[in-house]
Enzyme design. Structure first.
Site, PDB file in Angstrom:
ATOM      1  N   SER A   1       0.824  -1.216   0.000  1.00 15.54           N
ATOM      2  CA  SER A   1       0.000   0.000   0.000  1.00 15.54           C
ATOM      3  C   SER A   1       0.856   1.264   0.000  1.00 15.54           C
ATOM      4  O   SER A   1       1.898   1.335   0.637  1.00 15.54           O
ATOM      5  CB  SER A   1      -0.920   0.001   1.223  1.00 15.54           C
ATOM      6  OG  SER A   1      -0.177  -0.139   2.419  1.00 15.54           O
ATOM      7  N   ASP A   2       0.394   2.270  -0.732  1.00 21.35           N
ATOM      8  CA  ASP A   2       1.069   3.563  -0.749  1.00 21.35           C
ATOM      9  C   ASP A   2       0.033   4.647  -0.938  1.00 21.35           C
ATOM     10  O   ASP A   2      -1.173   4.392  -0.845  1.00 21.35           O
ATOM     11  CB  ASP A   2       2.162   3.595  -1.839  1.00 21.35           C
ATOM     12  CG  ASP A   2       1.605   3.352  -3.242  1.00 21.35           C
ATOM     13  OD1 ASP A   2       0.655   4.066  -3.622  1.00 21.35           O
ATOM     14  OD2 ASP A   2       2.114   2.467  -3.953  1.00 21.35           O
TER      15      ASP A   2
ATOM     16  N   TYR B   1      -2.004  -7.918  -5.427  1.00 23.80           N
ATOM     17  CA  TYR B   1      -0.949  -8.176  -6.411  1.00 23.80           C
ATOM     18  C   TYR B   1      -1.366  -9.295  -7.370  1.00 23.80           C
ATOM     19  O   TYR B   1      -1.740 -10.383  -6.942  1.00 23.80           O
ATOM     20  CB  TYR B   1       0.344  -8.567  -5.699  1.00 23.80           C
ATOM     21  CG  TYR B   1       1.158  -7.391  -5.187  1.00 23.80           C
ATOM     22  CD1 TYR B   1       0.764  -6.077  -5.416  1.00 23.80           C
ATOM     23  CD2 TYR B   1       2.346  -7.608  -4.497  1.00 23.80           C
ATOM     24  CE1 TYR B   1       1.537  -5.017  -4.965  1.00 23.80           C
ATOM     25  CE2 TYR B   1       3.120  -6.553  -4.036  1.00 23.80           C
ATOM     26  CZ  TYR B   1       2.711  -5.255  -4.274  1.00 23.80           C
ATOM     27  OH  TYR B   1       3.483  -4.218  -3.829  1.00 23.80           O
TER      28      TYR B   1
ATOM     29  N   LYS C   1      13.153   1.819   2.001  1.00 26.40           N
ATOM     30  CA  LYS C   1      12.312   2.831   1.339  1.00 26.40           C
ATOM     31  C   LYS C   1      11.008   2.999   2.102  1.00 26.40           C
ATOM     32  O   LYS C   1      10.413   2.033   2.564  1.00 26.40           O
ATOM     33  CB  LYS C   1      12.034   2.426  -0.094  1.00 26.40           C
ATOM     34  CG  LYS C   1      11.471   3.563  -0.935  1.00 26.40           C
ATOM     35  CD  LYS C   1      11.624   3.293  -2.416  1.00 26.40           C
ATOM     36  CE  LYS C   1      10.604   2.290  -2.906  1.00 26.40           C
ATOM     37  NZ  LYS C   1      10.887   1.870  -4.284  1.00 26.40           N
TER      38      LYS C   1
ATOM     39  N   LYS D   1       7.132   4.821   2.041  1.00 22.65           N
ATOM     40  CA  LYS D   1       6.081   5.449   1.235  1.00 22.65           C
ATOM     41  C   LYS D   1       5.650   6.749   1.909  1.00 22.65           C
ATOM     42  O   LYS D   1       5.410   6.780   3.125  1.00 22.65           O
ATOM     43  CB  LYS D   1       4.881   4.506   1.109  1.00 22.65           C
ATOM     44  CG  LYS D   1       5.209   3.227   0.371  1.00 22.65           C
ATOM     45  CD  LYS D   1       5.530   3.494  -1.092  1.00 22.65           C
ATOM     46  CE  LYS D   1       5.776   2.193  -1.848  1.00 22.65           C
ATOM     47  NZ  LYS D   1       5.973   2.422  -3.289  1.00 22.65           N
TER      48      LYS D   1
ATOM     49  N   ASP E   1       9.133   7.570  -1.394  1.00 20.97           N
ATOM     50  CA  ASP E   1       8.415   7.243  -2.636  1.00 20.97           C
ATOM     51  C   ASP E   1       6.988   7.768  -2.542  1.00 20.97           C
ATOM     52  O   ASP E   1       6.234   7.367  -1.655  1.00 20.97           O
ATOM     53  CB  ASP E   1       8.418   5.715  -2.809  1.00 20.97           C
ATOM     54  CG  ASP E   1       7.760   5.267  -4.101  1.00 20.97           C
ATOM     55  OD1 ASP E   1       7.254   6.121  -4.859  1.00 20.97           O
ATOM     56  OD2 ASP E   1       7.757   4.039  -4.356  1.00 20.97           O
TER      57      ASP E   1
ATOM     58  N   GLU F   1      11.188   9.295  -4.991  1.00 22.10           N
ATOM     59  CA  GLU F   1      10.754   8.457  -6.122  1.00 22.10           C
ATOM     60  C   GLU F   1       9.346   8.845  -6.555  1.00 22.10           C
ATOM     61  O   GLU F   1       8.482   9.088  -5.723  1.00 22.10           O
ATOM     62  CB  GLU F   1      10.797   7.007  -5.654  1.00 22.10           C
ATOM     63  CG  GLU F   1      10.287   5.983  -6.646  1.00 22.10           C
ATOM     64  CD  GLU F   1      10.548   4.566  -6.132  1.00 22.10           C
ATOM     65  OE1 GLU F   1      11.568   4.347  -5.430  1.00 22.10           O
ATOM     66  OE2 GLU F   1       9.731   3.676  -6.401  1.00 22.10           O
TER      67      GLU F   1
ATOM     68  N   GLU G   1       9.054   3.103 -12.758  1.00 26.96           N
ATOM     69  CA  GLU G   1       8.209   1.902 -12.699  1.00 26.96           C
ATOM     70  C   GLU G   1       6.954   2.035 -13.555  1.00 26.96           C
ATOM     71  O   GLU G   1       6.379   1.035 -13.963  1.00 26.96           O
ATOM     72  CB  GLU G   1       7.833   1.580 -11.246  1.00 26.96           C
ATOM     73  CG  GLU G   1       6.932   2.595 -10.588  1.00 26.96           C
ATOM     74  CD  GLU G   1       6.743   2.318  -9.102  1.00 26.96           C
ATOM     75  OE1 GLU G   1       7.697   2.572  -8.330  1.00 26.96           O
ATOM     76  OE2 GLU G   1       5.673   1.858  -8.710  1.00 26.96           O
TER      77      GLU G   1
ATOM     78  N   ASP H   1      11.231  -1.328 -15.000  1.00 29.13           N
ATOM     79  CA  ASP H   1      10.345  -2.358 -14.479  1.00 29.13           C
ATOM     80  C   ASP H   1      10.341  -3.527 -15.459  1.00 29.13           C
ATOM     81  O   ASP H   1      10.433  -3.319 -16.668  1.00 29.13           O
ATOM     82  CB  ASP H   1       8.932  -1.775 -14.332  1.00 29.13           C
ATOM     83  CG  ASP H   1       7.925  -2.802 -13.865  1.00 29.13           C
ATOM     84  OD1 ASP H   1       7.682  -2.857 -12.641  1.00 29.13           O
ATOM     85  OD2 ASP H   1       7.373  -3.540 -14.703  1.00 29.13           O
TER      86      ASP H   1
ATOM     87  N   HIS I   1      12.836  -1.398 -10.357  1.00 30.55           N
ATOM     88  CA  HIS I   1      11.631  -1.475  -9.524  1.00 30.55           C
ATOM     89  C   HIS I   1      11.224  -2.933  -9.357  1.00 30.55           C
ATOM     90  O   HIS I   1      11.262  -3.698 -10.324  1.00 30.55           O
ATOM     91  CB  HIS I   1      10.504  -0.711 -10.217  1.00 30.55           C
ATOM     92  CG  HIS I   1       9.158  -0.987  -9.645  1.00 30.55           C
ATOM     93  ND1 HIS I   1       8.187  -1.696 -10.320  1.00 30.55           N
ATOM     94  CD2 HIS I   1       8.613  -0.658  -8.447  1.00 30.55           C
ATOM     95  CE1 HIS I   1       7.095  -1.775  -9.569  1.00 30.55           C
ATOM     96  NE2 HIS I   1       7.326  -1.157  -8.437  1.00 30.55           N
TER      97      HIS I   1
ATOM     98  N   GLU J   1      15.553  -3.218  -5.974  1.00 25.38           N
ATOM     99  CA  GLU J   1      14.507  -3.223  -4.945  1.00 25.38           C
ATOM    100  C   GLU J   1      14.166  -4.654  -4.544  1.00 25.38           C
ATOM    101  O   GLU J   1      14.222  -5.581  -5.363  1.00 25.38           O
ATOM    102  CB  GLU J   1      13.247  -2.529  -5.486  1.00 25.38           C
ATOM    103  CG  GLU J   1      12.144  -2.412  -4.443  1.00 25.38           C
ATOM    104  CD  GLU J   1      10.975  -1.544  -4.919  1.00 25.38           C
ATOM    105  OE1 GLU J   1      10.810  -1.353  -6.143  1.00 25.38           O
ATOM    106  OE2 GLU J   1      10.235  -1.056  -4.045  1.00 25.38           O
TER     107      GLU J   1
END
Ligand SMILES: [Mg+2]
Length: 446
Positions: free
Chosen positions: A23-24, A32, A216, A218, A245, A271, A298, A321, A348, A379
């Site tokens: 989640s971001d 996914y 990283k 979010k 990000d 990012e 990405e 990506d 990514h 990543e």
């Protein structure tokens, strides 16, 4: 001669929204998913590939792969897999389908899946993992598969050949060192926006202890929360760099303002500060937040956008990506463009199966293009590796070189069947509890 006798697609989805993994600030509840394809030959050989998506719409990509697959069905497979440049062009430049892009979005991703499945067939036939297959190809063979259309003002076949020929020196030693020492990794797993402060701190400590080069976080939901979470992370693991990000959350001025309010935490990069298509916006943000560096990639649809980001001095890190663009051929063009502009590539991998596939590009970049791992890492995210034929391995914060012949995309048959949407046994068990099975997903947000 071998012939393409089957092209089978599967709509595979995993209920990651149950735990808010992934989640971001923009992707608030991803499930996914993989639009999966298997190309079968009359010899019994198979090539596997997929496109990663965030859930809803996975069926659209799956159908697009079916439609493009008709261009390959019944064809001489040897011609396809030993002339991958022509095979790629046949799909991507199809005179009628091209109208749907060109070279972006669902159609580009669908072409990419088929191109990658052909590469998978090639790599299996030669008994090598993709990174090693690419690294051991002659520079001329790499250049031969690249589509230089619309990038000729930045990268020509001659320039690409120069870069690859320079990369020949010491290549065998670098291949050997990749086999023993692997390649640096950073992790996004502690920093998903939906995780509690307690989980963020606990996972940050675990990541630093596991030797990851960077973590990283979010950001972009709420500035106070971002400051609090960055402070917590900094206090817990003061020696570990932290990248941030925003997943394209901001307007250009807003990005500059927001990032500068986080400057005291010295983020390694920002990012996706704004829309991936906004090349001039990225250049303005990069100027406005300096010395904080800017990364994106990405969601970049093709080599032409990457070319412009590089020409405009808009990025410090290029994050290609594995399944967004038109396949391995296009990623080879992007790696060479990045080398031409001396911008490090840090791929990514936030998604199902992306770690498994994208690692091959960094391994190849080190072996045959740039010859350096300085300021570069791949990543890493924790989830869903158990579903793959060769799950990614990270030891002491480094990716271990994959050894299985192929491009790394093969998902176990049992996993694909269990999580086929919506009829697989996994989905029948969990019912309506994941975000993707909510019949009124927008209603809750209004
Ligand atoms: Mg990202």
């Amino acid at each position: 001669m071998s012939v393409v006798v089957s092209i089978v697609t599967q709509d595979v989805r995993f209920p990651t929204s149950l735990e808010l993994d992934g989640s971001d600030a923009v992707n608030v509840d991803p499930d996914y998913s993989a639009a999966y394809v298997t190309i079968g030959l009359d010899t019994g050989e198979e090539g596997h590939a997929f496109v990663f998506t965030a859930g809803r719409g996975n069926d659209i990509v799956t159908h697009a792969i079916d439609v493009y697959g008709q261009l390959l069905f019944g064809r001489n497979a040897d011609e396809l897999i030993y002339d991958l440049g022509a095979a790629s062009k046949r799909l991507i430049h199809d005179s009628q389908m091209r109208w749907l892009g060109p070279e972006k979005g669902v159609t580009q991703m669908a072409c990419g899946a088929l191109v990658n499945a052909l590469w998978d067939l090639r790599a299996r036939r030669e008994g090598k993992p993709l990174w090693l297959l690419l690294s051991e190809l002659a520079p001329e063979e790499i250049v031969d598969v690249i589509d230089f259309t619309h990038i000729g003002n930045a990268l020509t076949p001659e320039l690409a050949l120069d870069i690859l020929r320079r990369g020949e020196a010491g290549k065998a030693d670098r291949i050997a060192s990749l086999k023993t020492d692997g390649y640096p990794a950073y992790t996004t797993s502690p920093g998903w926006l939906g995780y509690s402060d307690e989980k963020l701190v606990r996972l940050s400590r675990a990541a630093a202890d596991a030797g990851f080069s960077m973590i990283k976080l979010k950001v972009g939901g709420n500035i106070d929360a971002d400051r609090r979470r960055l402070a917590l992370m900094r206090r817990e693991v003061p020696g570990t760099p932290v990248a941030i990000d925003a997943n394209q959350r901001w307007e250009v001025d807003e990005a500059v303002n927001w990032v500068n309010q986080l400057a005291e935490f010295e983020p390694y990069w920002i990012e996706e500060p704004t829309s991936t298509d906004d090349i001039l916006g990225h250049a303005a943000i990069r100027k406005g937040v300096s010395p904080i560096r800017v990364a994106t990639g990405e969601a970049v649809a093709n080599r032409i956008i990457f070319k412009q980001l590089l020409q405009a001095d808009a990025i410090d890190f290029l994050q290609l990506d594995a399944t967004r663009v038109g396949g391995i051929n296009e990623n080879l063009a992007t790696l060479l463009l990045a080398a031409r502009f001396d911008v490090p590539v840090c791929p990514h991998a936030g998604g199902v199966g992306l770690c498994e596939v994208v690692q091959h590009f960094s391994f190849f970049d080190y072996a045959a293009i740039t010859g350096t791992q300085e300021g570069r890492f791949i990543e890493y995210v924790e989830h869903l590796h158990e579903h793959f034929a060769e799950p990614v391995r990270v030891t002491n914060g480094r990716y271990v070189a994959p050894v299985r012949p192929g491009i790394g995309a093969e998902m176990l048959t049992a996993s694909r069947e269990k999580w086929t949407f919506p009829s697989g046994s996994g989905w029948l068990e969990i019912g309506d509890s994941a975000s993707i099975t909510d019949p009124y997903p927008m209603a809750a947000k209004v």
